[in-house]
Structures are given as structure tokens and as C-alpha cells.
Write a protein that holds these residues in place. Sequence first.
Motif, PDB file in Angstrom:
ATOM      1  N   TYR A 166      18.399 -11.237 -27.459  1.00  0.00           N
ATOM      2  CA  TYR A 166      18.817 -10.877 -28.816  1.00  0.00           C
ATOM      3  C   TYR A 166      17.622 -10.394 -29.631  1.00  0.00           C
ATOM      4  N   ILE A 167      16.504 -11.120 -29.521  1.00  0.00           N
ATOM      5  CA  ILE A 167      15.297 -10.738 -30.267  1.00  0.00           C
ATOM      6  C   ILE A 167      14.806  -9.379 -29.824  1.00  0.00           C
ATOM      7  N   GLN A 168      14.753  -9.152 -28.539  1.00  0.00           N
ATOM      8  CA  GLN A 168      14.286  -7.853 -28.017  1.00  0.00           C
ATOM      9  C   GLN A 168      15.174  -6.718 -28.453  1.00  0.00           C
ATOM     10  N   LYS A 169      16.463  -6.982 -28.556  1.00  0.00           N
ATOM     11  CA  LYS A 169      17.415  -5.950 -28.941  1.00  0.00           C
ATOM     12  C   LYS A 169      17.389  -5.659 -30.432  1.00  0.00           C
ATOM     13  N   ASN A 170      17.241  -6.709 -31.245  1.00  0.00           N
ATOM     14  CA  ASN A 170      17.412  -6.545 -32.696  1.00  0.00           C
ATOM     15  C   ASN A 170      16.126  -6.426 -33.495  1.00  0.00           C
ATOM     16  N   TYR A 171      14.958  -6.753 -32.903  1.00  0.00           N
ATOM     17  CA  TYR A 171      13.705  -6.730 -33.670  1.00  0.00           C
ATOM     18  C   TYR A 171      12.643  -5.837 -33.056  1.00  0.00           C
ATOM     19  N   SER A 172      12.998  -5.028 -32.082  1.00  0.00           N
ATOM     20  CA  SER A 172      12.017  -4.108 -31.474  1.00  0.00           C
ATOM     21  C   SER A 172      11.802  -2.900 -32.366  1.00  0.00           C
TER      22      SER A 172
END
Length: 399
Positions: free
Chosen positions: A393-399
Motif C-alpha cells: 500500500y505504501i509503495q503504491k500510494n506514496y511513491s
Amino acid sequence: MTYPVNIDQLQIGDGAPVVVQSMTSTNTEDIETTVEQCISLAHAGSELIRLTVNTDAAAKAIPIIKERLLKHNIQAPLVGDFHFNGHKLLSHNPDCASALSKYRINPGNVGKGKGNQHENNFSQMIEVAIKNDKAVRIGVNWGSLDQSLMAKMMDQNSKRKKPKTTQEVMHEALIFSAIDSAKQAESIGLSKNKIILSCKMSGVQDLISIYRSLAKQCNYSLHLGLTEAGMGDKGIVASTAALSVLLQEGIGDTIRISLTPEPGAARNKEVLIAQEILQALELRAFSPAVISCPGCGRTSSDYFQHLAKDIQGFLKTNIAKWRHDYPGVENMKVAVMGCVVNGPGESKHANIGISLPGSGEKPVAPVYENGQKTVTLKGENIAKEFEHIVLQYIQKNYS
């Protein structure tokens, strides 16, 4: 709005984010131990680090400490804490005066009991600050308030038609000492943009009262903190109670939580508590927030407690790297709920959440991302699977 004060890369005041600071408990002459603690405090999130400078050897250690910290890529500004002999130490150790980013002066301890020597010593320290373009915190504490000033104000109070209480006079004396010292510093040539004030007390109500008055009477940047908060839960609760009231009212530009550490415990806890206070008030975000329920009869298994602890540890372990790689991740909210009563609702309101089934119910745990159910986890590896989903989720939404 308070005057802005620039300390190296930091801005304090004028609406800038509230800065978290701490203080070492080491003997500053012990360079290796002091460097080690500074690194630990900086990694915990301390944005200003104060060190005791009480001897000539401690003053000589400061440039070495700073040099070693820079080699470890620690750039948190260092603050020198001076009492009684600061005028001599700063004048006799120009490398120390230059290496420090800010000086902390207590007017009650400058030339104490020596008449005009007080003004001379204070002026000498301010002149060094001006020469080196350094900021100064003028910090007044009840425990070290100039007693001659207090006696004078008590005498004046006794002549009033309606004398004030001793506590009220004490508050007036603290505020007068701080503001008067700041005005003296300005008269010597120190810019108001180089001055931070504090009037620290140990009592919650005393602190709130004094800072409300101080904020009304001046526009200097203000440092907050109970001067001796205490140990354990008492210190945490007292600090949170006092600082939260003031911060919610927009009072305070830097904070420190002056906890008495447990024997042998790390100094870092005071930094973490300061961060938690600011994050709870939604003034700053330092790490993704974990929302978890307290448990009840529907969650007699402690599985969800372990899951909440594991997820919180997972986030805190990785947040330093994530802040660099995924800007904004510190604002994320993660829900770890124990049963189906509030679990799905809280999970939907979080960025990402998991709702465990509760005791004796079907062992399935739906996962929600941005309010939508995405997958249902089952079996023995729910914790590790959820950690993997959080990372995705972090990689998808905060990259």
C-alpha cells in the motif's frame, strides 16, 4: 504570531512546525559517550540537542563532539546549557562558542549574588552570541529565580492596597525576569529574531497560567516544558496535560519533555513522548498512526494485541527509511481492530485496516484499503501477510 528564529536549518516561531528538543544526560567531557547519546537522540527524532557546558573541559569537547556527529551525518543543532560561569566559558573557548548553534542562559544564575556583576556577565554572554550570530534561549526556572528580584517584588506587593498571593507574585517575577532579560539583550544588540524565552515550572496549572500571560505580553518565540516532570506515568501525564492545553491555544514553538528516566533506560523516551503529543494534536506527523481497540469480552484472545504490537513495531522500525523513500507516509493511519463491532467501520476510515473476527468467531480477517475491502486473510500467517499488504500500500500510494 511569534518572531521567527533561525537555528541552522531550523526555523522556530512565526507559524513554523513545533520543534522537538531534548538534552543529554552524559558528562560532556566524556566525548565518546556524549556522541553516542546524541546520535541516539537524533535518530529518535530530536531536532535540537542540548548539552551541559559547565567546565573548561566540557567547552573544549563541544567542537570535537560536533565534528564527530557530522561524520555520522547528524546535523541536529547543538545547544550549550550554561549556568554560573557561562560568560567565562564562552569567552575563553571561542571554538565552543562557534560550534554551538544556540546558547541557553538562565538569568537567575548569571553572576548570582554579585550585584552589578550580573549585568556584566549577562552582557558578556550576549555579546559573544552577537559576535557568532547565535540564538539565545533565556530560560527562567522557579527553582533558580533571582531571589533578590523575588524579594523586591514581594516587598512591593506588601505595599499594595490589595496584595496578591505569593503564587501570583512568583508568576509575575518569572515573567518579568524573562521579558526584562530579553529587552536587555536587545539593548545590547541581539536581534529579537535571535531570542527564545521560557518560564518553566513543575506544576501543570502554574505552567499553563504563566505561559498564557507570557504569550499575551510578548512576541518572542517560546519554549515549553515542565522543568521537572517526574518519572514514568506521572511525568508523561503531567507533561501531556500541560503542553496540550497550551499547544491547542497556539502557544509554544519548541517543546521538551523533561522525564526522569528509569535507571539505565535510554534518554529517547522524552523525544518519543513529545512526538506523540504533537501527533495526537494533529500539529505534526512523525510516524503512521496505529488505531487499535482496547479489547473486551469479544476479544478474550490476545491475538489482536500481538498483531497491533507487531504492526506498530513494523511501522516504527521502517519509518526513518520510508520518510525518505515515500514522502507523506508519516500521515498514514493503520487500523488493527479486534472484532466485528467497530472493526470494519474503523478499518474503512483508516488508510488501511484489518478487522479480526473476535473470540469464537469464524477465523477470517478482512482488509480494507481507502474504505474498500480488498482481501480476506485466513490462517496462521495473518500478521506477516498484513505487513506485506501494508508495504505494498505504501509503495503504491506514496511513491
